[in-house]
Design a protein around this motif. Structure first.
Motif, PDB file in Angstrom:
ATOM      1  N   ARG A   1       0.856  -1.186   0.000  1.00 23.76           N
ATOM      2  CA  ARG A   1       0.000   0.000   0.000  1.00 23.76           C
ATOM      3  C   ARG A   1       0.893   1.238   0.000  1.00 23.76           C
ATOM      4  O   ARG A   1       1.786   1.358   0.841  1.00 23.76           O
ATOM      5  CB  ARG A   1      -0.930   0.008   1.213  1.00 23.76           C
ATOM      6  CG  ARG A   1      -1.966  -1.081   1.174  1.00 23.76           C
ATOM      7  CD  ARG A   1      -3.129  -0.834   2.108  1.00 23.76           C
ATOM      8  NE  ARG A   1      -2.795  -0.932   3.521  1.00 23.76           N
ATOM      9  CZ  ARG A   1      -3.708  -1.078   4.488  1.00 23.76           C
ATOM     10  NH1 ARG A   1      -4.998  -1.170   4.180  1.00 23.76           N
ATOM     11  NH2 ARG A   1      -3.345  -1.152   5.754  1.00 23.76           N
ATOM     12  N   VAL A   2       0.643   2.127  -0.917  1.00 25.51           N
ATOM     13  CA  VAL A   2       1.374   3.398  -1.018  1.00 25.51           C
ATOM     14  C   VAL A   2       0.401   4.509  -0.644  1.00 25.51           C
ATOM     15  O   VAL A   2      -0.653   4.671  -1.270  1.00 25.51           O
ATOM     16  CB  VAL A   2       1.934   3.619  -2.432  1.00 25.51           C
ATOM     17  CG1 VAL A   2       2.615   4.980  -2.521  1.00 25.51           C
ATOM     18  CG2 VAL A   2       2.907   2.507  -2.797  1.00 25.51           C
ATOM     19  N   TRP A   3       0.752   5.286   0.384  1.00 25.36           N
ATOM     20  CA  TRP A   3      -0.147   6.307   0.934  1.00 25.36           C
ATOM     21  C   TRP A   3       0.176   7.654   0.296  1.00 25.36           C
ATOM     22  O   TRP A   3       1.279   8.167   0.430  1.00 25.36           O
ATOM     23  CB  TRP A   3       0.004   6.355   2.451  1.00 25.36           C
ATOM     24  CG  TRP A   3      -0.287   5.027   3.089  1.00 25.36           C
ATOM     25  CD1 TRP A   3       0.558   3.968   3.213  1.00 25.36           C
ATOM     26  CD2 TRP A   3      -1.535   4.609   3.644  1.00 25.36           C
ATOM     27  NE1 TRP A   3      -0.064   2.901   3.806  1.00 25.36           N
ATOM     28  CE2 TRP A   3      -1.355   3.272   4.098  1.00 25.36           C
ATOM     29  CE3 TRP A   3      -2.773   5.222   3.823  1.00 25.36           C
ATOM     30  CZ2 TRP A   3      -2.386   2.553   4.707  1.00 25.36           C
ATOM     31  CZ3 TRP A   3      -3.798   4.504   4.431  1.00 25.36           C
ATOM     32  CH2 TRP A   3      -3.602   3.190   4.858  1.00 25.36           C
ATOM     33  N   MET A   4      -0.835   8.215  -0.384  1.00 26.31           N
ATOM     34  CA  MET A   4      -0.635   9.438  -1.167  1.00 26.31           C
ATOM     35  C   MET A   4      -1.331  10.633  -0.513  1.00 26.31           C
ATOM     36  O   MET A   4      -2.297  10.482   0.242  1.00 26.31           O
ATOM     37  CB  MET A   4      -1.195   9.256  -2.585  1.00 26.31           C
ATOM     38  CG  MET A   4      -0.558   8.146  -3.387  1.00 26.31           C
ATOM     39  SD  MET A   4      -1.165   8.141  -5.096  1.00 26.31           S
ATOM     40  CE  MET A   4      -0.429   9.659  -5.720  1.00 26.31           C
ATOM     41  N   ASN A   5      -0.855  11.822  -0.848  1.00 26.74           N
ATOM     42  CA  ASN A   5      -1.540  13.053  -0.491  1.00 26.74           C
ATOM     43  C   ASN A   5      -2.855  13.118  -1.277  1.00 26.74           C
ATOM     44  O   ASN A   5      -2.886  12.786  -2.464  1.00 26.74           O
ATOM     45  CB  ASN A   5      -0.655  14.248  -0.840  1.00 26.74           C
ATOM     46  CG  ASN A   5      -1.318  15.574  -0.545  1.00 26.74           C
ATOM     47  OD1 ASN A   5      -2.095  16.076  -1.358  1.00 26.74           O
ATOM     48  ND2 ASN A   5      -1.002  16.139   0.612  1.00 26.74           N
ATOM     49  N   PRO A   6      -3.979  13.534  -0.645  1.00 27.96           N
ATOM     50  CA  PRO A   6      -5.266  13.564  -1.363  1.00 27.96           C
ATOM     51  C   PRO A   6      -5.228  14.359  -2.660  1.00 27.96           C
ATOM     52  O   PRO A   6      -5.859  13.966  -3.658  1.00 27.96           O
ATOM     53  CB  PRO A   6      -6.208  14.198  -0.335  1.00 27.96           C
ATOM     54  CG  PRO A   6      -5.610  13.852   1.002  1.00 27.96           C
ATOM     55  CD  PRO A   6      -4.136  13.889   0.784  1.00 27.96           C
ATOM     56  N   SER A   7      -4.521  15.468  -2.687  1.00 30.17           N
ATOM     57  CA  SER A   7      -4.439  16.269  -3.917  1.00 30.17           C
ATOM     58  C   SER A   7      -3.698  15.517  -5.010  1.00 30.17           C
ATOM     59  O   SER A   7      -4.093  15.528  -6.182  1.00 30.17           O
ATOM     60  CB  SER A   7      -3.743  17.604  -3.632  1.00 30.17           C
ATOM     61  OG  SER A   7      -4.483  18.366  -2.700  1.00 30.17           O
ATOM     62  N   ASP A   8      -2.584  14.853  -4.632  1.00 29.75           N
ATOM     63  CA  ASP A   8      -1.833  14.058  -5.614  1.00 29.75           C
ATOM     64  C   ASP A   8      -2.684  12.913  -6.138  1.00 29.75           C
ATOM     65  O   ASP A   8      -2.635  12.572  -7.334  1.00 29.75           O
ATOM     66  CB  ASP A   8      -0.553  13.510  -4.976  1.00 29.75           C
ATOM     67  CG  ASP A   8       0.462  14.598  -4.665  1.00 29.75           C
ATOM     68  OD1 ASP A   8       0.454  15.625  -5.370  1.00 29.75           O
ATOM     69  OD2 ASP A   8       1.250  14.424  -3.717  1.00 29.75           O
ATOM     70  N   TYR A   9      -3.443  12.302  -5.237  1.00 30.46           N
ATOM     71  CA  TYR A   9      -4.290  11.185  -5.663  1.00 30.46           C
ATOM     72  C   TYR A   9      -5.311  11.675  -6.689  1.00 30.46           C
ATOM     73  O   TYR A   9      -5.546  11.035  -7.726  1.00 30.46           O
ATOM     74  CB  TYR A   9      -4.999  10.566  -4.458  1.00 30.46           C
ATOM     75  CG  TYR A   9      -5.888   9.390  -4.812  1.00 30.46           C
ATOM     76  CD1 TYR A   9      -5.364   8.110  -4.921  1.00 30.46           C
ATOM     77  CD2 TYR A   9      -7.246   9.573  -5.050  1.00 30.46           C
ATOM     78  CE1 TYR A   9      -6.174   7.033  -5.256  1.00 30.46           C
ATOM     79  CE2 TYR A   9      -8.064   8.509  -5.387  1.00 30.46           C
ATOM     80  CZ  TYR A   9      -7.530   7.237  -5.483  1.00 30.46           C
ATOM     81  OH  TYR A   9      -8.340   6.176  -5.818  1.00 30.46           O
ATOM     82  N   LEU A  10      -5.917  12.824  -6.402  1.00 27.59           N
ATOM     83  CA  LEU A  10      -6.931  13.375  -7.300  1.00 27.59           C
ATOM     84  C   LEU A  10      -6.326  13.749  -8.649  1.00 27.59           C
ATOM     85  O   LEU A  10      -6.890  13.445  -9.714  1.00 27.59           O
ATOM     86  CB  LEU A  10      -7.570  14.610  -6.650  1.00 27.59           C
ATOM     87  CG  LEU A  10      -8.663  15.322  -7.451  1.00 27.59           C
ATOM     88  CD1 LEU A  10      -9.871  14.422  -7.644  1.00 27.59           C
ATOM     89  CD2 LEU A  10      -9.073  16.629  -6.756  1.00 27.59           C
ATOM     90  N   ASP A  11      -5.158  14.360  -8.659  1.00 26.71           N
ATOM     91  CA  ASP A  11      -4.554  14.858  -9.899  1.00 26.71           C
ATOM     92  C   ASP A  11      -3.864  13.762 -10.712  1.00 26.71           C
ATOM     93  O   ASP A  11      -3.958  13.742 -11.944  1.00 26.71           O
ATOM     94  CB  ASP A  11      -3.547  15.961  -9.582  1.00 26.71           C
ATOM     95  CG  ASP A  11      -4.206  17.189  -8.952  1.00 26.71           C
ATOM     96  OD1 ASP A  11      -5.430  17.363  -9.153  1.00 26.71           O
ATOM     97  OD2 ASP A  11      -3.510  17.941  -8.253  1.00 26.71           O
TER      98      ASP A  11
END
Length: 800
Positions: free
Chosen positions: A189-199
């Motif tokens: 599992r790689v945990w991303m910043n919500p903005s990065d995930y969205l973009d």
């Protein structure tokens, strides 16, 4: 008492080398046994402690098939008493990373949209990096298992493959993620910043998937919760469920294997040490027979004679056992830290518990040594002063030795027709029966340990040769579907049909079957669900094997894993009722197989069976491909991966398996090498000691040989040849034990993980080479022990 102390110190000072080797042997026995005890005492402790600390999941639910409403399922579980749930995590799957300019294709990633508030279940523990609520924009958190496998550190840059593009991110944190952080896994599992995930991720073609973790206050009650869920939800859970046993298994398996082997071999080494001590005492009594007889004639009692040996070996034991216990703490820490390194926080060593359990091991060893000393030293009680002074041994032993030397066995060997060197070597072996048996036992055990280590490591590193026996397919290429919503299934089928290099292929999907409860059996002893493999193709053509019976061919047939067979007491010919996607089906069991995946709590059914439940089923996770020429696998896989890389990862089976099992080989090589070195050292020590005792007893004979013109070198070579021949017999026995007996110990451990017959790769040349190491150690031990023949004149040898 003063006399006993003086005699004991005299024995210690007169045989410094021999006593040093005995002390070293006791130390090694202590080291091996106490290390094994501490490893077993700590097996699972680190996992349980971290699972408790993170309030870890007992079950992980993933929603990828659209068969259950994720929010409805999450809300139902969140409302239950005695249960905690994680946030409903949104994710997309990607495959492959680039790191330091190297592409690593066989890494399957859940790219997580990190929640803004920490969840109550599966809390993340930072091993390195800065602890924050969510990753900073442009950065990610990765699990320790992924970081350890590829040497990634906080601050490094990683590229995540999306097919045609790469998402570049910095690693701002490395976290202990218990459900997806076990060793020997290529999923993370790689945990991303919500903005990065969205973009960067959500903008990709495809749909979001969801997962959640469930923590039970009492895990044993999970079945009753699922029964209630099925009743209240109007049907069973149809998506994927990962059980606690699967989460924990790879954290525990290596330590259990290592600890169990070390316990067994530690007991064997202890037995050898005790036999050697008994042998040494017997020969010391024989060497000092006249002296003891004279002392007894002067009034020294039998009890005081025994007491001298008790004092001597008590001192040696104290000198050896205490350092052995200290070293075992260090060695056990090293092995435990490398085997569960994914649970380490901030590069700090994992605390080792059970150090106190090593102390009883030391006390037990001390007591056993004293028991054997007393048992063997009692022989001194029967010494008759007159016989001792006359024969240097008892009259009966003197007669027995004369008979042995003049027995028909010597005529059978035809000593008169053998070269002098051979006669000296064989005579050394025959005359010293007890020491010869001990040498045979030693070389047998040393060779068996070395052979086992070689065979085990070869079998793991070469697992591609035996993949089917581990429960995998035996295809040349595997295509793993990463993004099902965008995967061009028809284009892929067309490629398979038009490529003349492809021999046949099979499409595999994975579903869950719920076991119909049997009221006649204890519910606690039954499994509740089975991981089912659905194959559109031939199991036989793709190399899937069974231990009993055959793979399924008809729609009403299935093969089951050994875990299912054992739990439900099933065998080929029986029937099994399963609920698949809410519909009840009865299957005829045609075969039983073993598989390390899912601990053999699994089954195989045909595409025809699935079509009776869901016509035109097409939810495939992988495609297995066989080629007309397997040597083209690398080229074909690369070509197909370039074409379908946006939604699938196509790799050779070797690449797929090596990414998982290479780490297991890296971990096992350390303890197996330690065991091999210990037994080689013990072999050298004991053969040196026993040969030295035998040569001292026969010094007069060797003095006569030198007086008759034989050189010291020739006599020493003759003795070494005799010992080497005996060791060669031990090496042959060791090969048989290392290949056919010791693996049974591993099967006892692996049976709990779904492997009841350990698949071994037998490399004849390597096996023979490793078995010969014990022969070399024995030959060197006998050669160095015979230096006294070279250093002493014939006259002094005869006088001695």
């Amino acid at each position: 008492m003063a006399v006993m102390w003086k005699l004991s110190l005299s024995y210690l000072s007169r045989s410094k080398i021999q006593n040093s080797f005995i002390a070293l042997l006791i130390l090694l026995s202590t080291l091996l046994l106490s290390t094994a005890v501490m490893i077993l005492a700590n097996t699972g402790n680190q996992f349980r402690e971290m699972h408790t600390r993170t309030h870890g999941s007992h079950q992980i639910l993933t929603f990828e098939k659209g068969l259950n409403d994720p929010k409805a399922v999450h809300n139902w579980w969140a409302s239950q008493e005695g249960v905690d749930v994680s946030d409903l995590l949104t994710y997309r799957t990607l495959s492959g990373i680039s790191f330091h300019g190297t592409d690593i294709p066989n890494v399957y990633l859940y790219m997580i949209n990190t929640p803004s508030t920490p969840g109550a279940v599966d809390k993340l523990i930072f091993s390195s990096g800065t602890s924050e609520t969510v990753p900073k924009q442009g950065s990610v958190w990765i699990p320790t298992s992924m970081a350890n496998a590829y040497g990634i550190s906080a601050g490094d840059a990683i590229g995540f493959k999306t097919g045609t593009t790469t998402i570049e991110m910095n690693v701002s944190g490395i976290v202990v993620d218990v459900p997806y952080g076990a060793p020997f896994t290529n999923t993370a599992r790689v945990w991303m910043n919500p903005s990065d995930y969205l973009d960067d991720v959500q903008s990709l073609a495809g749909n979001d998937n969801y997962m959640m973790g469930i923590h039970f206050d009492d895990y044993s009650t999970h079945s009753s919760y699922w029964e209630r869920y099925s009743l209240e939800a109007g049907g069973p859970f149809l998506e994927t469920k990962m059980e606690f046993e699967s989460i924990s298994s790879f954290y525990l398996i290596i330590n259990q294997m290592i600890g169990f082997i070390m316990i067994f071999l530690g007991v064997v080494m202890l037995a050898i040490a005790l036999i050697t001590i008994g042998f040494t005492i017997s020969d010391a009594i024989l060497a000092n027979y006249k002296t003891i007889g004279i002392l007894k004639s002067l009034g020294l009692t039998s009890a005081k004679t025994v007491g001298t040996y008790v004092i001597q070996y008590s001192l040696l034991s104290c000198i050896a056992i205490l350092p052995g216990l200290g070293l075992s703490v260090w060695v056990s820490k090293f092995i435990i830290n490398i085997s569960v390194s994914s649970l380490r926080v901030a590069n700090r060593n994992i605390p080792v518990e059970g150090v106190g359990s090593a102390m009883p091991v030391g006390v037990f060893l001390f007591a056993m040594i004293l028991l054997f000393v007393v048992m063997y030293a009692k022989k001194a009680r029967s010494i008759q002063p007159v016989q001792a002074i006359r024969y240097g041994m008892s009259e009966m032993d003197n007669t027995r030795m004369a008979r042995r030397i003049n027995s028909p066995l010597t005529s059978l060997f035809g000593f008169a027709r053998l070269p002098v060197a051979a006669v000296i070597g064989v005579r050394h072996v025959i005359k010293n029966i007890k020491s010869s048996v001990l040498m045979l036992l030693l070389t047998t055990i040393a060779s068996s340990v070395l052979v086992l280590g070689f065979v085990l490591l070869t079998s793991i590193t070469g697992i591609v040769q035996t993949a089917a026996k581990w429960g995998y397919d035996n295809a040349n290429i595997a295509a793993v579907v990463v993004n099902k919503s965008t995967f061009p299934k028809e284009d892929f089928k067309q490629w398979l049909q038009e490529d003349a290099r492809i021999k046949h292929a099979g499409w595999q999907g994975n579903i869950t079957g719920v076991v119909s409860p049997d009221p006649s059996r204890d519910a606690k002893g039954q499994i509740s669900s089975v991981a089912l493999s659905v194959l559109d193709g031939s199991y036989q053509d793709l190399g899937f094997e069974t231990l009993e019976g055959n793979n399924p061919q008809q729609e009403n047939e299935m093969a089951i894993g050994v875990g299912v067979a054992e739990s439900l007491n099933k065998e080929p010919g029986d029937f099994l009722e399963l609920y698949i996607e809410g519909e009840k089906r009865t299957f005829l069991i045609t075969g039983i197989y073993q598989a390390i995946a899912n601990m053999s709590i699994s089954g195989r059914i045909t595409m025809e069976a699935m079509n009776t439940i869901r016509p035109n089923y097409g939810d495939f996770d992988a495609i297995f491909i066989n080629l007309n020429d397997p040597l083209e696998a690398e080229h074909v896989a690369k070509e197909m991966n370039n074409h379908f890389k946006e939604s699938a990862s196509v790799v050779t089976q070797k690449t797929l398996l090596d990414s998982v099992y290479a780490e297991a080989a890296d971990i096992l090589i350390y303890p197996m090498s330690l065991l091999g070195l210990l037994f080689i050292l013990v072999t050298f020590i004991i053969i040196f000691s026993t040969c030295r005792i035998s040569i001292r007893k026969e010094s007069r004979t060797y003095g006569i040989y030198k007086s008759l013109g034989l050189t010291s070198r020739r006599i020493r070579l003759s003795i070494a040849m005799g010992v080497s021949a005996l060791s060669a017999m031990g090496a042959l026995l060791g090969i048989l034990i290392g290949v056919y007996v010791l693996p049974i110990l591993l099967e006892m451990i692996l049976a709990d993980y779904g492997i009841v017959q350990l698949p071994l790769i037998l490399n004849g040349g390597g096996i023979v080479l490793f078995s010969c190491i014990g022969i070399i150690a024995a030959a060197l031990g006998s050669w160095f022990s015979s230096r006294v023949i070279q250093e002493t004149s014939p006259r002094m040898l005869v006088i001695e």
